[in-house]
Structures are given as C-alpha cells and as structure tokens.
Write a protein that holds these residues in place. Structure first.
Motif, PDB file in Angstrom:
ATOM      1  N   LEU A  15       0.847  -1.186   0.000  1.00  0.00           N
ATOM      2  CA  LEU A  15       0.000   0.000   0.000  1.00  0.00           C
ATOM      3  C   LEU A  15       0.881   1.234   0.000  1.00  0.00           C
ATOM      4  N   GLY A  16       0.561   2.211  -0.855  1.00  0.00           N
ATOM      5  CA  GLY A  16       1.363   3.423  -0.866  1.00  0.00           C
ATOM      6  C   GLY A  16       1.053   4.321  -2.045  1.00  0.00           C
ATOM      7  N   PRO A  17       1.867   5.337  -2.271  1.00  0.00           N
ATOM      8  CA  PRO A  17       1.669   6.251  -3.386  1.00  0.00           C
ATOM      9  C   PRO A  17       2.264   5.705  -4.686  1.00  0.00           C
ATOM     10  N   TYR A  18       1.755   6.217  -5.796  1.00  0.00           N
ATOM     11  CA  TYR A  18       2.278   5.835  -7.106  1.00  0.00           C
ATOM     12  C   TYR A  18       2.367   7.059  -8.007  1.00  0.00           C
ATOM     13  N   ILE A  19       3.149   6.922  -9.059  1.00  0.00           N
ATOM     14  CA  ILE A  19       3.224   7.912 -10.125  1.00  0.00           C
ATOM     15  C   ILE A  19       3.164   7.168 -11.447  1.00  0.00           C
ATOM     16  N   ASP A  20       2.355   7.664 -12.373  1.00  0.00           N
ATOM     17  CA  ASP A  20       2.122   6.995 -13.653  1.00  0.00           C
ATOM     18  C   ASP A  20       2.282   8.029 -14.760  1.00  0.00           C
ATOM     19  N   TYR A  21       3.221   7.787 -15.671  1.00  0.00           N
ATOM     20  CA  TYR A  21       3.567   8.795 -16.687  1.00  0.00           C
ATOM     21  C   TYR A  21       3.318   8.272 -18.092  1.00  0.00           C
ATOM     22  N   ILE A  24       4.679   4.521 -17.996  1.00  0.00           N
ATOM     23  CA  ILE A  24       5.703   4.049 -17.071  1.00  0.00           C
ATOM     24  C   ILE A  24       5.206   4.308 -15.655  1.00  0.00           C
ATOM     25  N   LEU A  25       5.292   3.290 -14.806  1.00  0.00           N
ATOM     26  CA  LEU A  25       4.706   3.344 -13.472  1.00  0.00           C
ATOM     27  C   LEU A  25       5.780   3.184 -12.402  1.00  0.00           C
ATOM     28  N   GLY A  26       5.638   3.925 -11.312  1.00  0.00           N
ATOM     29  CA  GLY A  26       6.520   3.771 -10.164  1.00  0.00           C
ATOM     30  C   GLY A  26       5.706   3.734  -8.882  1.00  0.00           C
ATOM     31  N   THR A  27       6.078   2.856  -7.938  1.00  0.00           N
ATOM     32  CA  THR A  27       5.351   2.724  -6.675  1.00  0.00           C
ATOM     33  C   THR A  27       6.328   2.593  -5.512  1.00  0.00           C
ATOM     34  N   LEU A  28       5.867   2.967  -4.325  1.00  0.00           N
ATOM     35  CA  LEU A  28       6.595   2.692  -3.088  1.00  0.00           C
ATOM     36  C   LEU A  28       5.597   2.723  -1.951  1.00  0.00           C
ATOM     37  N   GLY A  29       6.012   2.248  -0.771  1.00  0.00           N
ATOM     38  CA  GLY A  29       5.097   2.297   0.358  1.00  0.00           C
ATOM     39  C   GLY A  29       5.325   1.214   1.387  1.00  0.00           C
ATOM     40  N   PHE A  30       4.228   0.793   2.024  1.00  0.00           N
ATOM     41  CA  PHE A  30       4.223  -0.152   3.130  1.00  0.00           C
ATOM     42  C   PHE A  30       3.979  -1.566   2.604  1.00  0.00           C
ATOM     43  N   ALA A  31       4.662  -2.562   3.183  1.00  0.00           N
ATOM     44  CA  ALA A  31       4.500  -3.961   2.779  1.00  0.00           C
ATOM     45  C   ALA A  31       4.225  -4.830   4.000  1.00  0.00           C
ATOM     46  N   ARG A  32       3.350  -5.817   3.798  1.00  0.00           N
ATOM     47  CA  ARG A  32       3.079  -6.817   4.841  1.00  0.00           C
ATOM     48  C   ARG A  32       3.142  -8.200   4.203  1.00  0.00           C
ATOM     49  N   LEU A  33       4.030  -9.031   4.715  1.00  0.00           N
ATOM     50  CA  LEU A  33       4.222 -10.388   4.212  1.00  0.00           C
ATOM     51  C   LEU A  33       3.723 -11.377   5.262  1.00  0.00           C
ATOM     52  N   THR A  34       2.832 -12.280   4.842  1.00  0.00           N
ATOM     53  CA  THR A  34       2.237 -13.227   5.775  1.00  0.00           C
ATOM     54  C   THR A  34       2.372 -14.652   5.258  1.00  0.00           C
ATOM     55  N   GLY A  94       7.359  -3.999   6.496  1.00  0.00           N
ATOM     56  CA  GLY A  94       8.499  -3.222   6.018  1.00  0.00           C
ATOM     57  C   GLY A  94       8.087  -2.299   4.898  1.00  0.00           C
ATOM     58  N   PHE A  95       8.972  -2.122   3.912  1.00  0.00           N
ATOM     59  CA  PHE A  95       8.693  -1.196   2.820  1.00  0.00           C
ATOM     60  C   PHE A  95       8.744  -1.916   1.484  1.00  0.00           C
ATOM     61  N   THR A  96       8.158  -1.288   0.486  1.00  0.00           N
ATOM     62  CA  THR A  96       8.166  -1.835  -0.865  1.00  0.00           C
ATOM     63  C   THR A  96       8.503  -0.748  -1.878  1.00  0.00           C
ATOM     64  N   VAL A  97       9.131  -1.142  -2.963  1.00  0.00           N
ATOM     65  CA  VAL A  97       9.387  -0.259  -4.094  1.00  0.00           C
ATOM     66  C   VAL A  97       9.162  -1.063  -5.362  1.00  0.00           C
ATOM     67  N   GLY A  98       8.608  -0.438  -6.378  1.00  0.00           N
ATOM     68  CA  GLY A  98       8.302  -1.192  -7.594  1.00  0.00           C
ATOM     69  C   GLY A  98       8.198  -0.302  -8.811  1.00  0.00           C
ATOM     70  N   GLY A  99       8.001  -0.930  -9.943  1.00  0.00           N
ATOM     71  CA  GLY A  99       7.863  -0.213 -11.199  1.00  0.00           C
ATOM     72  C   GLY A  99       7.074  -1.044 -12.187  1.00  0.00           C
ATOM     73  N   GLY A 100       6.798  -0.456 -13.325  1.00  0.00           N
ATOM     74  CA  GLY A 100       6.058  -1.177 -14.345  1.00  0.00           C
ATOM     75  C   GLY A 100       6.061  -0.439 -15.668  1.00  0.00           C
ATOM     76  N   ILE A 101       5.818  -1.189 -16.726  1.00  0.00           N
ATOM     77  CA  ILE A 101       5.670  -0.643 -18.078  1.00  0.00           C
ATOM     78  C   ILE A 101       4.420  -1.263 -18.680  1.00  0.00           C
TER      79      ILE A 101
END
Length: 206
Positions: free
Chosen positions: A109-115, A125-135, A151-158
C-alpha cells in the motif's frame, strides 16, 4: 502498526493533492482528470529469509489505483496490491519441497506515479513505493498458524492501454515489486527479501 497508519495517511494526502483541478479537456481519449485502474493477473512470488530459506510459487495478483493528473499525462495517487501463492515450494540448502498446506501473501500500500509520454497514446511508465506486509499461514485442517513481517516496498512497471471509449481503456501491464520486511522470532529479528514479477491485464478510467 504505526507504519501502516503512516502509509494510509500518505496515500490519502497524495490522492487529495492529485485531485486538484486539471486542464480543461478539449476532447476524449486523453489521459487527464481522475484516474482509476484495476488490474488482475499472475506473478511469481519469491521470498528469501535471512536464514537463506525461501518460499516461492505462482501467485494470482490484484491491484487498484486511484489518483488524479495535475498535468496531462502525469497521474499521482494511491495504490493497493495483493498477491498470494497457495501451496508454495520451499528451498533450503539446495533441497526443494512443496508445502500444500501453506500460503504466502504479500500486501502493499502506498503512493504511485504513472507517466504517459504522449497523453493521447497508451504507453506508460509506473513507479510505486510504500508499506508492505508479508504473511505466511499454515493450516492442515487440525492446526492453523500464521506469521507476519512488515516493512517497505518499491516497484515499477511498463504498460500499454488501448482506448475502448472516450475515457475508458483496457491494457496490459508488466510489473516488478521488491519488499524488504522484518519480524521478531523471540529475541531474534528475522529479515525477508521478497520479489514479485507479474503480468496484469488492466481496465482504466482516465
């Protein structure tokens, strides 16, 4: 818990800022104004702990994005992603076994930017970051248990979208996410590194 509250507050703030008035729309099939995207597909969820043991398997994935475009072609907002590997395999010291009674779930869960370089076209082109929960959860019918790390997460996409209406489009999105999480096992802190490459089919309003 405080990390989750911070992430939610951050998403709300970013979404509020991104909902500021956009330039007037002259015609349809332009990426501007309010943005909603839902995406569903499959990924491969792989988690490696600090003890070098790993859980990995195919995972259905679902994503939701809500945001706005301060300028045409640039969207910012908040996203929620969930992926769960049912009965993943476990590898330790070169030996792999299957745990059919175990599920591995990653929620981010977190903010994203999409260009969109061209606001009238579909490539983005997509970029994300935020909070992560692994169960990791275990249930054999007679005994059930679960263990979670945060913890935290960072990601991207096309991806690429094809217009199917004035404001609606369908598309395909290639995503990659990395999560760094930790949990306490008694007095010991255990860290996990998780990766999730995925291919998603999306539908968007923009």
């Amino acid at each position: 818990m405080h990390r989750a509250r911070f992430a939610i507050a951050l998403v709300v703030t970013v979404a509020a800022l991104s909902s500021s008035p956009s330039p007037a729309r002259a015609e349809g099939e332009v990426h501007d104004g309010f943005q909603f995207r839902g995406a569903v597909g499959f990924g491969y969820l792989s988690d490696t702990g600090s003890n070098q043991a790993s859980l990995h398997g195919w995972a259905p994935a679902l994503e939701v994005y809500l945001g706005g475009t301060p300028v045409r072609g640039l969207a910012i907002g908040g996203f929620l992603n969930g992926a769960s590997a049912i009965g993943p395999s476990a590898t330790f010291n070169g030996t792999t076994v299957n745990f059919g009674t175990t599920d591995l779930t990653l929620v981010t869960l977190g903010p994203y930017i999409d260009y969109y370089p061209n606001p009238r076209k579909g490539f983005h082109i997509l970029g994300t970051l935020g909070f992560a929960r692994l169960t990791a959860s275990y249930n054999d019918g007679g005994f059930a248990a679960s263990d979670s790390a945060t913890g935290f997460t960072v990601g991207g996409g096309i991806g690429y979208d094809w217009w199917v209406g004035r404001d609606w489009s369908i598309g395909i999105l290639g995503r990659f996410a990395f999560a760094d999480t930790s949990r306490n096992v008694g007095p010991v802190s255990v860290s996990d590194s998780t990766v999730l490459p995925s291919v998603l089919f999306s539908f968007s309003y923009n």
